[in-house]
Design a protein around this motif. Sequence first.
Motif, PDB file in Angstrom:
ATOM      1  N   CYS A  63      80.407   1.485  80.627  1.00  0.00           N
ATOM      2  CA  CYS A  63      79.713   0.674  81.532  1.00  0.00           C
ATOM      3  C   CYS A  63      78.402   1.278  82.461  1.00  0.00           C
ATOM      4  CB  CYS A  63      80.392  -0.212  82.213  1.00  0.00           C
ATOM      5  SG  CYS A  63      80.899  -1.668  81.451  1.00  0.00           S
ATOM      6  N   ARG A  64      78.909   2.629  82.410  1.00  0.00           N
ATOM      7  CA  ARG A  64      77.860   3.401  83.461  1.00  0.00           C
ATOM      8  C   ARG A  64      76.545   3.231  82.994  1.00  0.00           C
ATOM      9  NH1 ARG A  64      81.922   6.335  86.333  1.00  0.00           N
ATOM     10  NH2 ARG A  64      80.311   6.705  87.985  1.00  0.00           N
ATOM     11  N   CYS A  65      75.947   3.148  81.947  1.00  0.00           N
ATOM     12  CA  CYS A  65      74.445   3.282  81.370  1.00  0.00           C
ATOM     13  C   CYS A  65      74.143   1.724  81.285  1.00  0.00           C
ATOM     14  CB  CYS A  65      74.483   3.908  80.270  1.00  0.00           C
ATOM     15  SG  CYS A  65      75.393   3.186  78.669  1.00  0.00           S
ATOM     16  N   ASN A  66      74.971   0.693  81.888  1.00  0.00           N
ATOM     17  CA  ASN A  66      74.742  -0.772  81.530  1.00  0.00           C
ATOM     18  C   ASN A  66      73.349  -1.112  82.348  1.00  0.00           C
ATOM     19  OD1 ASN A  66      75.011  -3.379  82.965  1.00  0.00           O
ATOM     20  ND2 ASN A  66      76.264  -3.700  81.141  1.00  0.00           N
ATOM     21  N   ILE A  67      72.661  -1.981  81.850  1.00  0.00           N
ATOM     22  CA  ILE A  67      71.517  -2.560  82.630  1.00  0.00           C
ATOM     23  C   ILE A  67      71.628  -4.250  81.998  1.00  0.00           C
ATOM     24  CG2 ILE A  67      69.072  -2.836  82.994  1.00  0.00           C
ATOM     25  CD1 ILE A  67      68.721  -0.060  81.909  1.00  0.00           C
ATOM     26  N   GLY A  68      72.224  -4.999  82.788  1.00  0.00           N
ATOM     27  CA  GLY A  68      72.446  -6.226  82.441  1.00  0.00           C
ATOM     28  C   GLY A  68      73.297  -6.285  81.252  1.00  0.00           C
ATOM     29  N   SER A  69      72.985  -6.764  80.120  1.00  0.00           N
ATOM     30  CA  SER A  69      73.553  -6.908  78.849  1.00  0.00           C
ATOM     31  C   SER A  69      73.165  -5.741  77.921  1.00  0.00           C
ATOM     32  CB  SER A  69      73.295  -8.019  78.200  1.00  0.00           C
ATOM     33  OG  SER A  69      71.736  -8.289  77.776  1.00  0.00           O
ATOM     34  N   THR A  70      72.447  -4.742  78.483  1.00  0.00           N
ATOM     35  CA  THR A  70      72.120  -3.755  77.552  1.00  0.00           C
ATOM     36  C   THR A  70      72.927  -2.356  77.826  1.00  0.00           C
ATOM     37  OG1 THR A  70      69.879  -4.722  77.281  1.00  0.00           O
ATOM     38  CG2 THR A  70      70.242  -2.670  76.589  1.00  0.00           C
ATOM     39  N   PHE A  71      73.423  -1.581  76.990  1.00  0.00           N
ATOM     40  CA  PHE A  71      74.046  -0.421  76.943  1.00  0.00           C
ATOM     41  C   PHE A  71      73.179   0.619  76.459  1.00  0.00           C
ATOM     42  CE2 PHE A  71      77.383  -3.355  77.263  1.00  0.00           C
ATOM     43  CZ  PHE A  71      78.290  -2.835  78.436  1.00  0.00           C
ATOM     44  N   ILE A  72      72.632   1.342  77.423  1.00  0.00           N
ATOM     45  CA  ILE A  72      71.748   2.285  76.955  1.00  0.00           C
ATOM     46  C   ILE A  72      72.421   3.473  75.809  1.00  0.00           C
ATOM     47  CG2 ILE A  72      70.124   4.426  77.490  1.00  0.00           C
ATOM     48  CD1 ILE A  72      69.528   1.686  78.866  1.00  0.00           C
TER      49      ILE A  72
END
Lengths: 301, 347
Positions: A273-282
Amino acid sequence: MRLFTPYDVTKESDMLMPLEFTRANRLMHVDKTYKAEITNIIRLTEMEKLFHIRIINEEERARFSFLPGQFVMLELPGYGEVPISISGSPSNRGYIELCIRKAGIVTSILHKARRGAKVGIRGPFGNSFPMEKMKGNNILLIAGGLGMAPLRAPLFYVTENRSEYQDVHILYGTRTPDQLLFTYQYDEWKRIDDINLQIIVEKPDITWSGKVGMITKLLDELPIKPLETYAIVCGPPVMFKFVCNRLRQFGIPMHRMFVSLERRMHCGMGKCCRCNIGSTFICVDGPVFDYWSVLNLKEAI
Amino acid sequence: MLFRIIKKEDFKTFVNLMLQTTEVIAPKFIKNNAKGKPIHQFLPISNYDEMVLDYEKCEFSAKTYFLPYKNTLSTFHMKDHDWTQEIQYRIQPRAIFGLHPCDINALVRLDKVFARDFYPNPYYISRRKNTFIVGIDHLPCDDGFCHAINANHITHGFDLFLTDLGDRYFVKINSDRAFMAISEVPIQEITDEDTKDYLAVRKQISQSYKVSVKTDDLPNLLDIEFESKVWKKWGDKCLNCGTCAMVCPTCYCYGVTERVSMDHSTGKKIAYLYSCNLLDFAMVAGGHNFRPNQETRLKYRYYHQHRGFVESYGEPMCVGCNRCGRSCLAGIDPVNVIRDLHEEEKL
């Protein structure tokens, strides 16, 4: 008497599929790294080095393939793991090229490593630039600073499949001339049929005879056919906004501009989850996004 | 699912039988808090009498038995400028008794991330499949909002589920291993009277929920209220301590750190549970922080739980246990935050 029998995860048949790091595949050792050797180190600038890394096991090496835009998790046992975008050619199956800036703990140690050092590699992870879809179009490759590292993979892809694409423009900007990466390759790129390489720096030194200014300045001079052009933009987040908005003014639809985002990552598999932006995972949905998706990701850039 | 009746003394025999071969975790009384209310925790027990099944709520969730706070992912053995990697999964069997529906639902949510999705995680799967889950119905707690978020019923994700009918338990049996295990002690087929008693208990439970809060429109609301002043208000209170994520039954984000032994012969790759409220959560090498403000970090915690997870898996990650609200040192209660968001909408 046991009331229930223990379960051995390593014995489950569908977990024993071949070790391939594609998201569709069920894999057993999610933290198993390919052992790899640093075969070559090329000093690019004071801060950046290009590492050639070869997976030692031949079978694993044969299985490793990637698409332009994907990244690997590079492991230095005992020090840590960092996400690094691949900057080599996808057709090069012998070694993986990673352009790495000395920025944190792990990369600082890596810069001290010598030829022959054994590192670990997991991946490739993430999605890629849609190179197939771009065929038959003009290509704008725009890089700022270290953005040249991830941009080099699609650049290789385009030059190796030159006949499939129309005009190719490479626009590259850095702050100062001594930050320019891969200077020794410019001559080669320029000589390729219909490739237009433009370089600009913000702060010239006395030896610099080229263009001076922001990267958007290079765009003004280009003959752009908006509906026959795809753009790939790599660089610091602040650059995306200026470049992509400028491209929009030329009439290029937002779904024809692609950017590569950077975030902190600890797993590469959509778990930490460190790259999480809302529902998007980079790491799994990205790192490549078209500009429309980026605008919908809140606070993405 | 099969339904059976087990007498309480037979259930005691069952627990003691389980204790002979398996580590048993159950709610255990620790001591009374400053207000005189008992504190319970999920801890290993050595006999049936240590187990408290009519507890209100454990301060920590049982998540730690599936996603430990500190989990060694792999060990590196270093020798002569080379290394080998060793990976071990925990396969020792374990049984957890007395999980409430919200906690079992939390495990079902975690299954979606770690066991059902792409890149299934063997560390988690191994622990999950080697854990025997016995749940129990309970009267609603004071501050939980599980009913508002639809996490007060369970249909799967457990082995046995008990409902207290006074002198006996109504048992739902949800796996073959559970049926085999419970058949070691006397169990009875259910009668009409048992069903009647069971439904009466269920009715009593469903009429006793105390907190009311609207959550079904949260995915949309969170998107619209992204710039809301509510986040500043609650964000300013936040101490960035990460307690909420530690007690949360579903928060699963983590960080990986590597440690080397003093003689440089081994290195360990360790996953620590993390919290998106901690300052360096999204900080990258070079010092840039993608979430520099505490209100942004707090907002993204709600955004992931109530919108992001819904987009990915069709239901919120939050199960409404309100452990985060109860343990927050700054008094940030999710019920109040969500109510504030609704207020903002009305203005």
